[in-house]
Design an enzyme around this catalytic site. Structure first.
Site, PDB file in Angstrom:
ATOM      1  N   CYS A   1       0.843  -1.193   0.000  1.00 43.65           N
ATOM      2  CA  CYS A   1       0.000   0.000   0.000  1.00 43.65           C
ATOM      3  C   CYS A   1       0.887   1.254   0.000  1.00 43.65           C
ATOM      4  O   CYS A   1       1.857   1.325   0.746  1.00 43.65           O
ATOM      5  CB  CYS A   1      -0.906  -0.011   1.231  1.00 43.65           C
ATOM      6  SG  CYS A   1      -2.031   1.400   1.251  1.00 43.65           S
TER       7      CYS A   1
ATOM      8  N   CYS B   1       0.454   4.937   6.934  1.00 42.01           N
ATOM      9  CA  CYS B   1      -0.177   4.729   8.249  1.00 42.01           C
ATOM     10  C   CYS B   1       0.809   3.968   9.164  1.00 42.01           C
ATOM     11  O   CYS B   1       1.151   2.808   8.870  1.00 42.01           O
ATOM     12  CB  CYS B   1      -1.476   3.952   8.087  1.00 42.01           C
ATOM     13  SG  CYS B   1      -2.499   4.563   6.723  1.00 42.01           S
TER      14      CYS B   1
ATOM     15  N   CYS C   1       0.394   0.277  10.335  1.00 38.13           N
ATOM     16  CA  CYS C   1      -0.119  -0.748   9.412  1.00 38.13           C
ATOM     17  C   CYS C   1       0.945  -1.653   8.795  1.00 38.13           C
ATOM     18  O   CYS C   1       1.888  -1.190   8.158  1.00 38.13           O
ATOM     19  CB  CYS C   1      -0.912  -0.075   8.301  1.00 38.13           C
ATOM     20  SG  CYS C   1      -1.737  -1.301   7.254  1.00 38.13           S
TER      21      CYS C   1
ATOM     22  N   CYS D   1     -16.656  -8.985   5.708  1.00 37.28           N
ATOM     23  CA  CYS D   1     -16.006  -7.695   5.458  1.00 37.28           C
ATOM     24  C   CYS D   1     -14.759  -7.901   4.612  1.00 37.28           C
ATOM     25  O   CYS D   1     -13.852  -8.630   5.019  1.00 37.28           O
ATOM     26  CB  CYS D   1     -15.574  -7.041   6.766  1.00 37.28           C
ATOM     27  SG  CYS D   1     -16.896  -6.894   7.954  1.00 37.28           S
TER      28      CYS D   1
ATOM     29  N   CYS E   1     -19.673  -5.960   3.760  1.00 37.63           N
ATOM     30  CA  CYS E   1     -18.966  -4.741   4.132  1.00 37.63           C
ATOM     31  C   CYS E   1     -17.668  -4.712   3.331  1.00 37.63           C
ATOM     32  O   CYS E   1     -17.087  -5.761   3.075  1.00 37.63           O
ATOM     33  CB  CYS E   1     -18.670  -4.745   5.632  1.00 37.63           C
ATOM     34  SG  CYS E   1     -17.720  -3.303   6.161  1.00 37.63           S
TER      35      CYS E   1
ATOM     36  N   CYS F   1     -19.542   2.304   8.676  1.00 32.34           N
ATOM     37  CA  CYS F   1     -18.766   1.667   9.736  1.00 32.34           C
ATOM     38  C   CYS F   1     -17.518   2.536   9.907  1.00 32.34           C
ATOM     39  O   CYS F   1     -16.698   2.619   8.989  1.00 32.34           O
ATOM     40  CB  CYS F   1     -18.392   0.248   9.318  1.00 32.34           C
ATOM     41  SG  CYS F   1     -17.248  -0.558  10.459  1.00 32.34           S
TER      42      CYS F   1
ATOM     43  N   ARG G   1     -17.898  -2.166  18.088  1.00 27.94           N
ATOM     44  CA  ARG G   1     -17.185  -3.434  17.868  1.00 27.94           C
ATOM     45  C   ARG G   1     -15.870  -3.495  18.629  1.00 27.94           C
ATOM     46  O   ARG G   1     -15.015  -2.619  18.495  1.00 27.94           O
ATOM     47  CB  ARG G   1     -16.924  -3.661  16.377  1.00 27.94           C
ATOM     48  CG  ARG G   1     -16.270  -5.028  16.122  1.00 27.94           C
ATOM     49  CD  ARG G   1     -16.117  -5.360  14.657  1.00 27.94           C
ATOM     50  NE  ARG G   1     -17.389  -5.320  13.982  1.00 27.94           N
ATOM     51  CZ  ARG G   1     -17.608  -4.701  12.828  1.00 27.94           C
ATOM     52  NH1 ARG G   1     -16.624  -4.102  12.211  1.00 27.94           N
ATOM     53  NH2 ARG G   1     -18.803  -4.696  12.285  1.00 27.94           N
TER      54      ARG G   1
HETATM   55  N1  SAM Z   1      -6.631   0.567   3.067  1.00 27.08           N
HETATM   56  C1  SAM Z   1      -7.928   0.884   3.527  1.00 27.08           C
HETATM   57  C2  SAM Z   1      -7.923   2.055   4.475  1.00 27.08           C
HETATM   58  O1  SAM Z   1      -6.950   2.311   5.141  1.00 27.08           O
HETATM   59  O2  SAM Z   1      -8.960   2.729   4.538  1.00 27.08           O
HETATM   60  C3  SAM Z   1      -8.644  -0.286   4.173  1.00 27.08           C
HETATM   61  C4  SAM Z   1      -7.898  -1.276   5.020  1.00 27.08           C
HETATM   62  S1  SAM Z   1      -7.157  -0.659   6.516  1.00 27.08           S
HETATM   63  C5  SAM Z   1      -6.170  -2.008   7.001  1.00 27.08           C
HETATM   64  C6  SAM Z   1      -8.525  -0.580   7.647  1.00 27.08           C
HETATM   65  C7  SAM Z   1      -8.273  -0.160   9.050  1.00 27.08           C
HETATM   66  O3  SAM Z   1      -7.618  -1.187   9.770  1.00 27.08           O
HETATM   67  C8  SAM Z   1      -7.403   1.056   9.312  1.00 27.08           C
HETATM   68  O4  SAM Z   1      -8.068   2.266   9.113  1.00 27.08           O
HETATM   69  C9  SAM Z   1      -7.061   0.867  10.776  1.00 27.08           C
HETATM   70  O5  SAM Z   1      -8.007   1.505  11.592  1.00 27.08           O
HETATM   71  C10 SAM Z   1      -7.123  -0.661  10.967  1.00 27.08           C
HETATM   72  N2  SAM Z   1      -5.784  -1.216  11.239  1.00 27.08           N
HETATM   73  C11 SAM Z   1      -4.791  -1.401  10.353  1.00 27.08           C
HETATM   74  N3  SAM Z   1      -3.686  -1.903  10.949  1.00 27.08           N
HETATM   75  C12 SAM Z   1      -3.980  -2.010  12.268  1.00 27.08           C
HETATM   76  C13 SAM Z   1      -3.248  -2.440  13.404  1.00 27.08           C
HETATM   77  N4  SAM Z   1      -1.985  -2.808  13.315  1.00 27.08           N
HETATM   78  N5  SAM Z   1      -3.862  -2.450  14.602  1.00 27.08           N
HETATM   79  C14 SAM Z   1      -5.153  -2.042  14.701  1.00 27.08           C
HETATM   80  N6  SAM Z   1      -5.891  -1.624  13.661  1.00 27.08           N
HETATM   81  C15 SAM Z   1      -5.316  -1.589  12.460  1.00 27.08           C
HETATM   82 FE1  SF4 Z   2      -2.800   1.250   3.369  1.00 29.14          FE
HETATM   83 FE2  SF4 Z   2      -2.771   0.127   5.749  1.00 29.14          FE
HETATM   84 FE3  SF4 Z   2      -3.119   2.744   5.544  1.00 29.14          FE
HETATM   85 FE4  SF4 Z   2      -5.076   1.067   4.705  1.00 29.14          FE
HETATM   86  S1  SF4 Z   2      -4.324   1.334   6.793  1.00 29.14           S
HETATM   87  S2  SF4 Z   2      -4.278   2.876   3.650  1.00 29.14           S
HETATM   88  S3  SF4 Z   2      -3.830  -0.653   3.972  1.00 29.14           S
HETATM   89  S4  SF4 Z   2      -1.269   1.598   4.946  1.00 29.14           S
END
Ligand code: SAM
Ligand code: SF4
Ligand code: DTB
Length: 351
Positions: free
Chosen positions: A59, A63, A66, A103, A134, A194, A266
Protein backbone atom coordinates in the site's frame (compact mmCIF):
# COMPACT_ATOMS: atom_id res chain seq x y z
CA UNK A 1 -23.43 12.61 34.26
CA UNK A 2 -26.52 10.63 35.21
CA UNK A 3 -27.55 8.18 32.56
CA UNK A 4 -31.03 9.73 32.30
CA UNK A 5 -29.49 12.87 30.76
CA UNK A 6 -27.69 10.79 28.19
CA UNK A 7 -30.81 9.28 26.72
CA UNK A 8 -31.07 11.49 23.67
CA UNK A 9 -29.14 11.00 20.45
CA UNK A 10 -26.73 13.93 20.41
CA UNK A 11 -24.40 15.37 17.79
CA UNK A 12 -23.05 18.33 19.76
CA UNK A 13 -20.62 16.84 22.24
CA UNK A 14 -17.83 19.00 23.65
CA UNK A 15 -14.49 17.51 24.55
CA UNK A 16 -14.90 18.53 28.20
CA UNK A 17 -18.15 16.58 28.42
CA UNK A 18 -16.51 13.54 26.87
CA UNK A 19 -13.50 13.78 29.19
CA UNK A 20 -15.85 14.08 32.17
CA UNK A 21 -17.44 10.76 31.16
CA UNK A 22 -14.02 9.14 30.74
CA UNK A 23 -12.97 10.24 34.21
CA UNK A 24 -15.96 9.07 36.21
CA UNK A 25 -15.27 6.34 38.73
CA UNK A 26 -14.93 3.13 36.69
CA UNK A 27 -17.96 1.42 38.23
CA UNK A 28 -20.21 4.42 37.62
CA UNK A 29 -19.13 4.62 33.98
CA UNK A 30 -19.66 0.91 33.40
CA UNK A 31 -23.04 0.97 35.07
CA UNK A 32 -24.23 3.91 32.97
CA UNK A 33 -22.95 2.28 29.79
CA UNK A 34 -24.65 -1.03 30.61
CA UNK A 35 -27.97 0.69 31.35
CA UNK A 36 -27.72 2.61 28.07
CA UNK A 37 -26.84 -0.58 26.25
CA UNK A 38 -29.93 -2.34 27.59
CA UNK A 39 -32.16 0.47 26.39
CA UNK A 40 -31.30 -0.23 22.78
CA UNK A 41 -29.92 -3.74 22.52
CA UNK A 42 -30.30 -7.25 23.78
CA UNK A 43 -27.31 -7.33 26.21
CA UNK A 44 -26.68 -11.02 25.57
CA UNK A 45 -26.38 -10.81 21.81
CA UNK A 46 -23.17 -10.04 19.90
CA UNK A 47 -22.89 -9.51 16.15
CA UNK A 48 -20.17 -11.48 14.32
CA UNK A 49 -18.26 -10.13 11.32
CA UNK A 50 -15.57 -12.04 9.45
CA UNK A 51 -12.73 -10.27 7.66
CA UNK A 52 -10.98 -11.23 4.44
CA UNK A 53 -8.08 -9.37 2.89
CA UNK A 54 -8.98 -9.30 -0.81
CA UNK A 55 -5.81 -7.40 -1.78
CA UNK A 56 -2.83 -7.56 0.53
CA UNK A 57 0.21 -5.34 1.10
CA UNK A 58 2.18 -2.91 -1.07
CA UNK A 59 0.00 0.00 0.00
CA UNK A 60 1.37 3.45 -0.90
CA UNK A 61 0.06 5.09 2.30
CA UNK A 62 2.22 5.67 5.39
CA UNK A 63 -0.18 4.73 8.25
CA UNK A 64 2.36 4.09 11.03
CA UNK A 65 0.38 1.24 12.58
CA UNK A 66 -0.12 -0.75 9.41
CA UNK A 67 1.71 -3.92 8.37
CA UNK A 68 0.48 -3.42 4.79
CA UNK A 69 2.23 -0.14 4.05
CA UNK A 70 4.94 -0.56 1.37
CA UNK A 71 7.09 1.85 3.41
CA UNK A 72 7.76 -0.58 6.27
CA UNK A 73 9.47 -3.94 6.11
CA UNK A 74 7.08 -6.24 7.92
CA UNK A 75 7.85 -9.38 5.93
CA UNK A 76 4.29 -9.49 4.61
CA UNK A 77 3.79 -11.22 1.27
CA UNK A 78 1.84 -9.03 -1.08
CA UNK A 79 -1.08 -10.43 -3.06
CA UNK A 80 -3.07 -9.16 -6.03
CA UNK A 81 -6.85 -8.79 -5.92
CA UNK A 82 -8.26 -12.24 -5.12
CA UNK A 83 -10.23 -14.23 -7.67
CA UNK A 84 -13.98 -14.29 -7.13
CA UNK A 85 -13.98 -18.06 -6.39
CA UNK A 86 -11.53 -17.60 -3.51
CA UNK A 87 -13.73 -14.87 -2.02
CA UNK A 88 -16.89 -17.01 -2.33
CA UNK A 89 -15.17 -19.97 -0.64
CA UNK A 90 -14.02 -17.80 2.29
CA UNK A 91 -17.50 -16.29 2.62
CA UNK A 92 -19.07 -19.78 2.71
CA UNK A 93 -16.71 -20.77 5.53
CA UNK A 94 -17.58 -17.56 7.42
CA UNK A 95 -21.28 -18.26 7.08
CA UNK A 96 -20.92 -21.88 8.13
CA UNK A 97 -18.97 -20.69 11.21
CA UNK A 98 -21.90 -18.51 12.25
CA UNK A 99 -20.83 -15.10 10.99
CA UNK A 100 -23.54 -12.73 9.80
CA UNK A 101 -21.37 -10.18 7.97
CA UNK A 102 -18.47 -10.61 5.59
CA UNK A 103 -16.01 -7.69 5.46
CA UNK A 104 -13.62 -7.45 2.54
CA UNK A 105 -10.56 -5.23 2.90
CA UNK A 106 -8.05 -4.00 0.33
CA UNK A 107 -4.68 -2.37 0.92
CA UNK A 108 -5.44 0.54 -1.37
CA UNK A 109 -5.22 4.30 -0.92
CA UNK A 110 -8.45 4.27 -2.93
CA UNK A 111 -9.76 1.87 -5.56
CA UNK A 112 -9.05 2.50 -9.25
CA UNK A 113 -12.24 2.84 -11.28
CA UNK A 114 -11.13 -0.25 -13.18
CA UNK A 115 -11.32 -2.30 -9.95
CA UNK A 116 -14.96 -1.47 -9.27
CA UNK A 117 -16.60 -4.13 -11.51
CA UNK A 118 -14.58 -6.90 -9.81
CA UNK A 119 -15.45 -5.75 -6.28
CA UNK A 120 -19.09 -5.23 -7.30
CA UNK A 121 -19.10 -8.86 -8.46
CA UNK A 122 -17.77 -9.93 -5.02
CA UNK A 123 -20.53 -7.95 -3.28
CA UNK A 124 -23.27 -9.60 -5.34
CA UNK A 125 -21.91 -13.12 -4.85
CA UNK A 126 -21.40 -12.75 -1.09
CA UNK A 127 -24.87 -11.27 -0.65
CA UNK A 128 -26.32 -14.17 -2.60
CA UNK A 129 -25.01 -16.47 0.16
CA UNK A 130 -27.26 -14.64 2.64
CA UNK A 131 -24.51 -12.63 4.32
CA UNK A 132 -24.40 -8.92 5.00
CA UNK A 133 -21.56 -7.28 3.08
CA UNK A 134 -18.97 -4.74 4.13
CA UNK A 135 -15.94 -3.39 2.28
CA UNK A 136 -12.99 -1.24 3.20
CA UNK A 137 -11.05 -0.13 0.15
CA UNK A 138 -9.70 3.29 1.15
CA UNK A 139 -11.00 6.66 0.01
CA UNK A 140 -14.06 6.66 -2.26
CA UNK A 141 -15.31 9.27 -4.69
CA UNK A 142 -19.02 10.04 -4.84
CA UNK A 143 -19.30 8.07 -8.05
CA UNK A 144 -17.45 5.00 -6.72
CA UNK A 145 -19.58 5.06 -3.60
CA UNK A 146 -22.72 5.11 -5.73
CA UNK A 147 -21.50 2.11 -7.70
CA UNK A 148 -20.82 0.05 -4.57
CA UNK A 149 -24.24 1.00 -3.21
CA UNK A 150 -25.83 -0.04 -6.51
CA UNK A 151 -24.09 -3.42 -6.25
CA UNK A 152 -25.89 -3.84 -2.90
CA UNK A 153 -23.03 -3.20 -0.45
CA UNK A 154 -24.57 -2.90 3.02
CA UNK A 155 -21.69 -1.25 4.95
CA UNK A 156 -18.55 0.66 4.06
CA UNK A 157 -15.76 0.79 6.65
CA UNK A 158 -13.52 3.83 6.74
CA UNK A 159 -11.95 4.78 10.05
CA UNK A 160 -11.06 8.21 11.37
CA UNK A 161 -8.39 6.31 13.33
CA UNK A 162 -7.73 8.99 15.99
CA UNK A 163 -8.39 12.61 16.96
CA UNK A 164 -7.87 15.48 14.51
CA UNK A 165 -4.96 16.71 16.65
CA UNK A 166 -3.06 13.41 16.88
CA UNK A 167 -3.76 12.37 13.30
CA UNK A 168 -0.62 13.99 11.84
CA UNK A 169 1.53 11.77 14.09
CA UNK A 170 0.01 8.69 12.48
CA UNK A 171 -0.59 9.38 8.78
CA UNK A 172 0.74 12.06 6.45
CA UNK A 173 -0.39 10.78 3.04
CA UNK A 174 -4.07 11.68 3.42
CA UNK A 175 -5.82 14.26 5.56
CA UNK A 176 -8.49 13.99 8.21
CA UNK A 177 -10.76 15.95 5.87
CA UNK A 178 -10.18 13.33 3.14
CA UNK A 179 -11.54 10.73 5.57
CA UNK A 180 -14.55 12.86 6.47
CA UNK A 181 -15.25 13.38 2.75
CA UNK A 182 -15.28 9.62 2.13
CA UNK A 183 -17.65 9.11 5.06
CA UNK A 184 -19.96 11.79 3.61
CA UNK A 185 -19.88 10.11 0.18
CA UNK A 186 -20.72 6.74 1.73
CA UNK A 187 -23.58 8.20 3.76
CA UNK A 188 -24.98 10.12 0.78
CA UNK A 189 -24.99 7.02 -1.39
CA UNK A 190 -27.28 5.31 1.12
CA UNK A 191 -24.92 2.68 2.54
CA UNK A 192 -24.49 2.10 6.26
CA UNK A 193 -21.35 3.60 7.75
CA UNK A 194 -18.77 1.67 9.74
CA UNK A 195 -16.24 4.12 11.24
CA UNK A 196 -14.07 3.97 14.31
CA UNK A 197 -10.43 4.10 15.21
CA UNK A 198 -7.41 2.67 16.99
CA UNK A 199 -6.26 3.21 20.55
CA UNK A 200 -2.91 2.38 22.09
CA UNK A 201 -0.90 4.30 19.48
CA UNK A 202 0.70 6.59 22.06
CA UNK A 203 -2.18 9.05 21.96
CA UNK A 204 -3.50 10.73 25.11
CA UNK A 205 -6.93 10.42 26.67
CA UNK A 206 -7.94 13.72 25.08
CA UNK A 207 -7.28 12.10 21.68
CA UNK A 208 -9.44 9.10 22.48
CA UNK A 209 -12.12 11.57 23.56
CA UNK A 210 -11.51 13.58 20.37
CA UNK A 211 -11.95 10.51 18.18
CA UNK A 212 -15.28 9.63 19.80
CA UNK A 213 -16.38 13.25 19.62
CA UNK A 214 -15.71 13.38 15.86
CA UNK A 215 -17.64 10.16 15.30
CA UNK A 216 -20.60 11.12 17.48
CA UNK A 217 -20.80 14.64 16.06
CA UNK A 218 -21.16 13.39 12.47
CA UNK A 219 -24.62 14.28 11.06
CA UNK A 220 -25.62 10.61 11.61
CA UNK A 221 -23.88 8.26 13.99
CA UNK A 222 -22.06 5.45 12.18
CA UNK A 223 -24.18 2.29 12.46
CA UNK A 224 -21.01 0.40 13.35
CA UNK A 225 -18.10 1.74 15.43
CA UNK A 226 -14.99 -0.46 15.50
CA UNK A 227 -12.66 0.25 18.41
CA UNK A 228 -9.33 -1.37 17.58
CA UNK A 229 -6.52 -1.89 20.06
CA UNK A 230 -3.26 -1.38 18.19
CA UNK A 231 -1.82 -4.69 16.95
CA UNK A 232 1.90 -4.07 17.24
CA UNK A 233 3.55 -5.46 14.14
CA UNK A 234 7.34 -5.77 13.91
CA UNK A 235 8.72 -3.44 11.26
CA UNK A 236 6.04 -0.75 11.67
CA UNK A 237 6.99 2.50 13.41
CA UNK A 238 4.53 1.61 16.21
CA UNK A 239 5.96 -1.84 16.89
CA UNK A 240 7.25 -0.94 20.36
CA UNK A 241 4.52 1.41 21.48
CA UNK A 242 3.71 1.15 25.20
CA UNK A 243 0.66 -0.89 26.17
CA UNK A 244 -2.50 1.06 26.89
CA UNK A 245 -3.98 0.48 30.37
CA UNK A 246 -6.70 -2.16 29.80
CA UNK A 247 -9.15 -0.19 31.97
CA UNK A 248 -8.64 2.83 29.74
CA UNK A 249 -9.56 0.64 26.77
CA UNK A 250 -12.75 -0.46 28.55
CA UNK A 251 -13.52 3.17 29.39
CA UNK A 252 -13.21 4.01 25.68
CA UNK A 253 -15.78 1.33 24.81
CA UNK A 254 -18.14 2.53 27.55
CA UNK A 255 -17.93 6.17 26.45
CA UNK A 256 -18.54 5.13 22.82
CA UNK A 257 -21.66 3.27 23.99
CA UNK A 258 -22.93 6.32 25.88
CA UNK A 259 -22.27 8.73 23.02
CA UNK A 260 -23.64 6.53 20.21
CA UNK A 261 -26.40 4.60 21.99
CA UNK A 262 -27.91 2.92 18.94
CA UNK A 263 -24.66 2.04 17.15
CA UNK A 264 -23.00 -1.35 17.23
CA UNK A 265 -19.70 -0.86 19.06
CA UNK A 266 -17.18 -3.43 17.87
CA UNK A 267 -14.49 -4.90 20.07
CA UNK A 268 -12.18 -5.08 17.06
CA UNK A 269 -8.47 -5.74 16.46
CA UNK A 270 -6.32 -6.65 19.45
CA UNK A 271 -8.48 -9.40 21.03
CA UNK A 272 -5.65 -11.89 20.58
CA UNK A 273 -3.77 -10.01 23.32
CA UNK A 274 -6.81 -9.65 25.62
CA UNK A 275 -7.77 -12.20 28.23
CA UNK A 276 -11.33 -13.45 28.57
CA UNK A 277 -12.04 -11.24 31.57
CA UNK A 278 -11.11 -8.16 29.62
CA UNK A 279 -13.33 -9.16 26.70
CA UNK A 280 -16.21 -9.89 29.08
CA UNK A 281 -15.74 -6.44 30.59
CA UNK A 282 -15.84 -4.90 27.11
CA UNK A 283 -19.22 -6.60 26.50
CA UNK A 284 -20.39 -5.29 29.87
CA UNK A 285 -19.30 -1.79 28.78
CA UNK A 286 -21.52 -2.05 25.71
CA UNK A 287 -19.46 -3.69 22.97
CA UNK A 288 -21.83 -5.84 20.91
CA UNK A 289 -19.88 -6.88 17.85
CA UNK A 290 -16.57 -8.65 17.19
CA UNK A 291 -14.36 -9.74 14.34
CA UNK A 292 -14.75 -13.49 14.28
CA UNK A 293 -12.61 -16.29 12.77
CA UNK A 294 -8.92 -16.93 12.95
CA UNK A 295 -7.55 -13.97 11.03
CA UNK A 296 -8.12 -10.23 10.88
CA UNK A 297 -6.66 -8.90 7.61
CA UNK A 298 -3.05 -10.02 8.01
CA UNK A 299 -2.69 -10.71 11.75
CA UNK A 300 -4.14 -13.46 13.97
CA UNK A 301 -7.47 -13.28 15.77
CA UNK A 302 -8.76 -15.69 18.46
CA UNK A 303 -9.91 -19.08 17.13
CA UNK A 304 -13.63 -19.32 16.38
CA UNK A 305 -14.12 -22.20 18.82
CA UNK A 306 -12.50 -20.32 21.70
CA UNK A 307 -14.83 -17.38 21.02
CA UNK A 308 -17.81 -19.75 21.05
CA UNK A 309 -16.63 -21.26 24.34
CA UNK A 310 -16.35 -17.79 25.85
CA UNK A 311 -19.84 -16.89 24.60
CA UNK A 312 -21.18 -20.10 26.11
CA UNK A 313 -19.63 -19.29 29.49
CA UNK A 314 -21.05 -15.75 29.37
CA UNK A 315 -24.49 -16.76 28.07
CA UNK A 316 -23.95 -14.67 24.94
CA UNK A 317 -25.54 -15.67 21.63
CA UNK A 318 -24.32 -14.63 18.19
CA UNK A 319 -26.76 -12.21 16.60
CA UNK A 320 -28.60 -13.65 13.65
CA UNK A 321 -28.90 -11.73 10.43
CA UNK A 322 -32.47 -12.01 9.27
CA UNK A 323 -32.27 -11.58 5.52
CA UNK A 324 -35.99 -12.04 5.09
CA UNK A 325 -36.96 -9.36 7.62
CA UNK A 326 -36.96 -5.63 6.96
CA UNK A 327 -35.44 -3.21 9.46
CA UNK A 328 -38.81 -2.31 11.06
CA UNK A 329 -39.54 -5.99 11.72
CA UNK A 330 -36.07 -6.46 13.18
CA UNK A 331 -36.53 -3.42 15.42
CA UNK A 332 -39.92 -4.74 16.59
CA UNK A 333 -38.25 -8.07 17.48
CA UNK A 334 -35.59 -6.23 19.43
CA UNK A 335 -38.13 -4.29 21.45
CA UNK A 336 -39.86 -7.54 22.25
CA UNK A 337 -36.56 -8.94 23.56
CA UNK A 338 -35.94 -5.81 25.62
CA UNK A 339 -39.49 -5.88 27.00
CA UNK A 340 -39.05 -9.49 28.03
CA UNK A 341 -35.63 -8.96 29.59
CA UNK A 342 -35.33 -8.88 33.33
CA UNK A 343 -33.71 -5.44 33.35
CA UNK A 344 -35.30 -3.00 35.73
CA UNK A 345 -34.64 0.27 33.95
CA UNK A 346 -35.87 2.23 36.95
CA UNK A 347 -32.94 0.97 38.97
CA UNK A 348 -30.70 3.92 38.27
CA UNK A 349 -27.68 4.91 40.26
CA UNK A 350 -28.60 7.89 42.39
CA UNK A 351 -26.87 11.24 41.62
N1 SAM B 1 -6.63 0.57 3.07
C1 SAM B 1 -7.93 0.88 3.53
C2 SAM B 1 -7.92 2.06 4.48
O1 SAM B 1 -6.95 2.31 5.14
O2 SAM B 1 -8.96 2.73 4.54
C3 SAM B 1 -8.64 -0.29 4.17
C4 SAM B 1 -7.90 -1.28 5.02
S1 SAM B 1 -7.16 -0.66 6.52
C5 SAM B 1 -6.17 -2.01 7.00
C6 SAM B 1 -8.52 -0.58 7.65
C7 SAM B 1 -8.27 -0.16 9.05
O3 SAM B 1 -7.62 -1.19 9.77
C8 SAM B 1 -7.40 1.06 9.31
O4 SAM B 1 -8.07 2.27 9.11
C9 SAM B 1 -7.06 0.87 10.78
O5 SAM B 1 -8.01 1.51 11.59
C10 SAM B 1 -7.12 -0.66 10.97
N2 SAM B 1 -5.78 -1.22 11.24
C11 SAM B 1 -4.79 -1.40 10.35
N3 SAM B 1 -3.69 -1.90 10.95
C12 SAM B 1 -3.98 -2.01 12.27
C13 SAM B 1 -3.25 -2.44 13.40
N4 SAM B 1 -1.98 -2.81 13.32
N5 SAM B 1 -3.86 -2.45 14.60
C14 SAM B 1 -5.15 -2.04 14.70
N6 SAM B 1 -5.89 -1.62 13.66
C15 SAM B 1 -5.32 -1.59 12.46
FE1 SF4 C 1 -2.80 1.25 3.37
FE2 SF4 C 1 -2.77 0.13 5.75
FE3 SF4 C 1 -3.12 2.74 5.54
FE4 SF4 C 1 -5.08 1.07 4.70
S1 SF4 C 1 -4.32 1.33 6.79
S2 SF4 C 1 -4.28 2.88 3.65
S3 SF4 C 1 -3.83 -0.65 3.97
S4 SF4 C 1 -1.27 1.60 4.95
C1 DTB D 1 -11.29 -2.15 11.42
O1 DTB D 1 -11.64 -1.16 12.10
N1 DTB D 1 -10.42 -3.08 11.83
C2 DTB D 1 -10.21 -4.08 10.81
C3 DTB D 1 -11.20 -3.65 9.71
N2 DTB D 1 -11.73 -2.42 10.20
C4 DTB D 1 -10.79 -3.59 8.32
C5 DTB D 1 -8.80 -4.26 10.41
C6 DTB D 1 -7.87 -4.59 11.54
C7 DTB D 1 -6.53 -4.86 10.96
C8 DTB D 1 -5.54 -5.32 11.99
C9 DTB D 1 -4.21 -5.57 11.38
C10 DTB D 1 -4.18 -6.62 10.32
O2 DTB D 1 -4.68 -7.75 10.53
O3 DTB D 1 -3.60 -6.37 9.25
Amino acid sequence: MAVQEQNSIRHDWTRDEVLAMFNQPFNDLLFDAQVMHRRHFNPNSVQLSTLLSIKTGACPEDCKYCPQSARYDTGLEKEKLLEIETVIEAAKVAKASGSSRFCMGAAWRSPHDRDIPAVAHMIREVKALGLETCMTLGMLSEEQSGKLADAGLDYYNHNLDTSKEFYGEVITTRTYQDRLNTLANVRNSGMKVCAGGIVGMGEEQKDRAGLLMELANLPHHPESVPINMLVKVAGTPMASEEDLDPFEFIRTIAVARLMMPKSYVRLSAGREEMNEQMQAMAFMAGANSIFYCDKLLTTPNPKANSDMQLFERLGIKPEEYQVDKNSEEQEADLHQVIAESKTDLLFYRAG
